[in-house]
Design a protein around this motif. Structure first.
Motif, PDB file in Angstrom:
ATOM      1  N   VAL A 208       2.549  32.388   6.293  1.00  0.00           N
ATOM      2  CA  VAL A 208       3.349  33.310   5.500  1.00  0.00           C
ATOM      3  C   VAL A 208       2.535  34.569   5.226  1.00  0.00           C
ATOM      4  CG1 VAL A 208       2.609  32.278   3.315  1.00  0.00           C
ATOM      5  CG2 VAL A 208       4.805  33.465   3.425  1.00  0.00           C
ATOM      6  N   GLN A 209       3.211  35.677   5.064  1.00  0.00           N
ATOM      7  CA  GLN A 209       2.519  36.923   4.725  1.00  0.00           C
ATOM      8  C   GLN A 209       2.152  36.941   3.249  1.00  0.00           C
ATOM      9  OE1 GLN A 209       5.113  40.123   6.014  1.00  0.00           O
ATOM     10  NE2 GLN A 209       4.040  40.253   7.978  1.00  0.00           N
ATOM     11  N   ALA A 210       1.141  37.702   2.922  1.00  0.00           N
ATOM     12  CA  ALA A 210       0.755  37.867   1.524  1.00  0.00           C
ATOM     13  C   ALA A 210       1.960  38.319   0.701  1.00  0.00           C
ATOM     14  CB  ALA A 210      -0.374  38.876   1.402  1.00  0.00           C
ATOM     15  N   GLY A 211       2.111  37.694  -0.460  1.00  0.00           N
ATOM     16  CA  GLY A 211       3.248  37.978  -1.314  1.00  0.00           C
ATOM     17  C   GLY A 211       4.412  37.038  -1.109  1.00  0.00           C
ATOM     18  N   GLY A 212       4.351  36.250  -0.058  1.00  0.00           N
ATOM     19  CA  GLY A 212       5.426  35.320   0.257  1.00  0.00           C
ATOM     20  C   GLY A 212       5.349  34.039  -0.543  1.00  0.00           C
ATOM     21  N   SER A 213       6.269  33.126  -0.226  1.00  0.00           N
ATOM     22  CA  SER A 213       6.393  31.867  -0.958  1.00  0.00           C
ATOM     23  C   SER A 213       6.531  30.694   0.004  1.00  0.00           C
ATOM     24  CB  SER A 213       7.629  31.897  -1.860  1.00  0.00           C
ATOM     25  OG  SER A 213       7.528  32.903  -2.838  1.00  0.00           O
ATOM     26  N   LEU A 214       6.107  29.548  -0.477  1.00  0.00           N
ATOM     27  CA  LEU A 214       6.295  28.280   0.225  1.00  0.00           C
ATOM     28  C   LEU A 214       6.551  27.197  -0.822  1.00  0.00           C
ATOM     29  CD1 LEU A 214       3.376  28.296   2.847  1.00  0.00           C
ATOM     30  CD2 LEU A 214       5.818  28.404   3.380  1.00  0.00           C
ATOM     31  N   ARG A 215       7.196  26.122  -0.388  1.00  0.00           N
ATOM     32  CA  ARG A 215       7.382  24.957  -1.257  1.00  0.00           C
ATOM     33  C   ARG A 215       6.860  23.731  -0.519  1.00  0.00           C
ATOM     34  NH1 ARG A 215      12.146  21.287  -2.944  1.00  0.00           N
ATOM     35  NH2 ARG A 215      11.715  20.814  -5.140  1.00  0.00           N
ATOM     36  N   LEU A 216       5.867  23.102  -1.117  1.00  0.00           N
ATOM     37  CA  LEU A 216       5.285  21.902  -0.538  1.00  0.00           C
ATOM     38  C   LEU A 216       5.919  20.671  -1.171  1.00  0.00           C
ATOM     39  CD1 LEU A 216       1.499  22.870  -0.549  1.00  0.00           C
ATOM     40  CD2 LEU A 216       3.289  23.477   1.104  1.00  0.00           C
ATOM     41  N   SER A 217       6.107  19.641  -0.354  1.00  0.00           N
ATOM     42  CA  SER A 217       6.674  18.390  -0.837  1.00  0.00           C
ATOM     43  C   SER A 217       5.719  17.238  -0.541  1.00  0.00           C
ATOM     44  CB  SER A 217       8.015  18.118  -0.156  1.00  0.00           C
ATOM     45  OG  SER A 217       8.955  19.115  -0.455  1.00  0.00           O
ATOM     46  N   CYS A 218       5.796  16.236  -1.378  1.00  0.00           N
ATOM     47  CA  CYS A 218       5.006  15.018  -1.193  1.00  0.00           C
ATOM     48  C   CYS A 218       5.906  13.863  -1.570  1.00  0.00           C
ATOM     49  CB  CYS A 218       3.775  15.068  -2.084  1.00  0.00           C
ATOM     50  SG  CYS A 218       2.806  13.547  -2.126  1.00  0.00           S
ATOM     51  N   VAL A 219       6.227  13.031  -0.590  1.00  0.00           N
ATOM     52  CA  VAL A 219       7.121  11.905  -0.821  1.00  0.00           C
ATOM     53  C   VAL A 219       6.352  10.604  -0.631  1.00  0.00           C
ATOM     54  CG1 VAL A 219       9.237  10.762  -0.103  1.00  0.00           C
ATOM     55  CG2 VAL A 219       9.101  13.255  -0.057  1.00  0.00           C
ATOM     56  N   ALA A 220       6.534   9.694  -1.570  1.00  0.00           N
ATOM     57  CA  ALA A 220       5.827   8.418  -1.534  1.00  0.00           C
ATOM     58  C   ALA A 220       6.706   7.306  -0.993  1.00  0.00           C
ATOM     59  CB  ALA A 220       5.345   8.037  -2.926  1.00  0.00           C
TER      60      ALA A 220
ATOM     61  N   ALA B 210      12.784  10.009  -9.664  1.00  0.00           N
ATOM     62  CA  ALA B 210      13.943   9.381  -9.025  1.00  0.00           C
ATOM     63  C   ALA B 210      13.861   9.489  -7.503  1.00  0.00           C
ATOM     64  CB  ALA B 210      15.224  10.031  -9.533  1.00  0.00           C
ATOM     65  N   LYS B 211      13.250  10.584  -7.032  1.00  0.00           N
ATOM     66  CA  LYS B 211      13.083  10.785  -5.583  1.00  0.00           C
ATOM     67  C   LYS B 211      11.700  10.362  -5.104  1.00  0.00           C
ATOM     68  CE  LYS B 211      16.445  14.529  -5.211  1.00  0.00           C
ATOM     69  NZ  LYS B 211      16.689  15.932  -4.785  1.00  0.00           N
ATOM     70  N   ASN B 212      10.896   9.866  -6.049  1.00  0.00           N
ATOM     71  CA  ASN B 212       9.543   9.413  -5.705  1.00  0.00           C
ATOM     72  C   ASN B 212       8.756  10.536  -5.024  1.00  0.00           C
ATOM     73  OD1 ASN B 212       7.926   7.192  -6.216  1.00  0.00           O
ATOM     74  ND2 ASN B 212       8.253   6.273  -4.206  1.00  0.00           N
ATOM     75  N   ALA B 213       8.832  11.720  -5.631  1.00  0.00           N
ATOM     76  CA  ALA B 213       8.264  12.902  -4.993  1.00  0.00           C
ATOM     77  C   ALA B 213       7.593  13.816  -6.005  1.00  0.00           C
ATOM     78  CB  ALA B 213       9.351  13.677  -4.250  1.00  0.00           C
ATOM     79  N   VAL B 214       6.681  14.613  -5.493  1.00  0.00           N
ATOM     80  CA  VAL B 214       6.046  15.670  -6.267  1.00  0.00           C
ATOM     81  C   VAL B 214       6.056  16.929  -5.406  1.00  0.00           C
ATOM     82  CG1 VAL B 214       3.732  15.001  -5.513  1.00  0.00           C
ATOM     83  CG2 VAL B 214       4.000  16.321  -7.599  1.00  0.00           C
TER      84      VAL B 214
ATOM     85  N   GLN C 157       0.845  -1.181   0.000  1.00  0.00           N
ATOM     86  CA  GLN C 157       0.000   0.000   0.000  1.00  0.00           C
ATOM     87  C   GLN C 157       0.887   1.240   0.000  1.00  0.00           C
ATOM     88  OE1 GLN C 157      -3.224  -0.086  -0.196  1.00  0.00           O
ATOM     89  NE2 GLN C 157      -4.092   1.783   0.639  1.00  0.00           N
ATOM     90  N   MET C 158       0.734   2.060  -1.026  1.00  0.00           N
ATOM     91  CA  MET C 158       1.552   3.261  -1.107  1.00  0.00           C
ATOM     92  C   MET C 158       1.060   4.311  -0.120  1.00  0.00           C
ATOM     93  SD  MET C 158       2.726   5.372  -4.489  1.00  0.00           S
ATOM     94  CE  MET C 158       1.102   5.999  -4.896  1.00  0.00           C
ATOM     95  N   GLN C 159       1.987   5.015   0.494  1.00  0.00           N
ATOM     96  CA  GLN C 159       1.664   6.107   1.396  1.00  0.00           C
ATOM     97  C   GLN C 159       2.316   7.375   0.895  1.00  0.00           C
ATOM     98  OE1 GLN C 159       2.875   4.715   5.306  1.00  0.00           O
ATOM     99  NE2 GLN C 159       0.791   4.003   5.721  1.00  0.00           N
ATOM    100  N   LEU C 160       1.597   8.492   1.048  1.00  0.00           N
ATOM    101  CA  LEU C 160       2.099   9.802   0.645  1.00  0.00           C
ATOM    102  C   LEU C 160       2.216  10.681   1.885  1.00  0.00           C
ATOM    103  CD1 LEU C 160      -0.159  10.445  -2.495  1.00  0.00           C
ATOM    104  CD2 LEU C 160       2.042   9.272  -2.383  1.00  0.00           C
ATOM    105  N   VAL C 161       3.341  11.356   2.037  1.00  0.00           N
ATOM    106  CA  VAL C 161       3.564  12.234   3.182  1.00  0.00           C
ATOM    107  C   VAL C 161       3.820  13.638   2.677  1.00  0.00           C
ATOM    108  CG1 VAL C 161       4.999  12.722   5.185  1.00  0.00           C
ATOM    109  CG2 VAL C 161       4.478  10.345   4.573  1.00  0.00           C
ATOM    110  N   ASN C 162       2.956  14.568   3.120  1.00  0.00           N
ATOM    111  CA  ASN C 162       3.073  15.985   2.740  1.00  0.00           C
ATOM    112  C   ASN C 162       3.896  16.741   3.772  1.00  0.00           C
ATOM    113  OD1 ASN C 162      -0.445  16.036   1.827  1.00  0.00           O
ATOM    114  ND2 ASN C 162       1.327  15.459   0.619  1.00  0.00           N
ATOM    115  N   SER C 163       4.590  17.756   3.319  1.00  0.00           N
ATOM    116  CA  SER C 163       5.286  18.655   4.230  1.00  0.00           C
ATOM    117  C   SER C 163       5.488  20.003   3.544  1.00  0.00           C
ATOM    118  CB  SER C 163       6.645  18.074   4.643  1.00  0.00           C
ATOM    119  OG  SER C 163       7.472  17.904   3.519  1.00  0.00           O
ATOM    120  N   GLY C 164       5.869  21.007   4.347  1.00  0.00           N
ATOM    121  CA  GLY C 164       6.240  22.294   3.780  1.00  0.00           C
ATOM    122  C   GLY C 164       5.250  23.420   3.992  1.00  0.00           C
ATOM    123  N   GLY C 165       4.112  23.139   4.602  1.00  0.00           N
ATOM    124  CA  GLY C 165       3.144  24.210   4.833  1.00  0.00           C
ATOM    125  C   GLY C 165       3.608  25.133   5.940  1.00  0.00           C
ATOM    126  N   GLY C 166       2.809  26.175   6.195  1.00  0.00           N
ATOM    127  CA  GLY C 166       3.144  27.099   7.260  1.00  0.00           C
ATOM    128  C   GLY C 166       2.367  28.387   7.154  1.00  0.00           C
TER     129      GLY C 166
END
Length: 116
Positions: free
Chosen positions: A12-24, A75-79, A1-10
């Motif tokens: 942030v002020q308007a105009g800012g940036s974030l990068r979300l990751s999902c690793v399987a 290659a990293k099994n990620a999105v 059974q494949m599992q997906l784990v999200n990370s990277g939220g938080g």
């Protein structure tokens, strides 16, 4: 059974940036059509950025075009989802998914909160 784990939220002020990751784990994302959806409080789930097996084949909901970028690294099994120029209306729980409607795997979700 494949599992997906999200990370990277938080927070942030308007105009800012974030990068979300999902690793399987327990399976290969390369076999699946993947992407990101979000759900704001009191609203339905919205598909934000799907990406096909070809990493060049992406799509975006109109409200995030030009600001968000989805990518995959088999290659990293990620999105990933790069969120730039964030707006308060982007506040939501963001989840990655893999598969097709009715036969999907979902990450646990990560909260993105954008303050004005």
């Amino acid at each position: 059974q494949m599992q997906l784990v999200n990370s990277g939220g938080g927070l942030v002020q308007a105009g800012g940036s974030l990068r979300l990751s999902c690793v399987a784990s327990g399976g290969s994302l390369s076999r699946y059509f993947v992407g990101w959806s979000r759900q704001a409080t009191g609203k339905g789930r919205e598909t934000v950025a799907p990406i096909s097996w070809d990493p060049r084949d992406t799509n975006y909901v109109d409200s995030v075009k030009g600001r968000f970028t989805v990518s995959r690294d088999n290659a990293k099994n990620a999105v990933y989802l790069q969120l730039n120029s964030l707006k308060p209306e982007d506040t939501a729980v963001y989840s990655c998914y893999a598969g097709t409607p009715g036969n999907e795997y979902w990450g646990q979700g990560t909260q993105v909160t954008v303050s004005s």
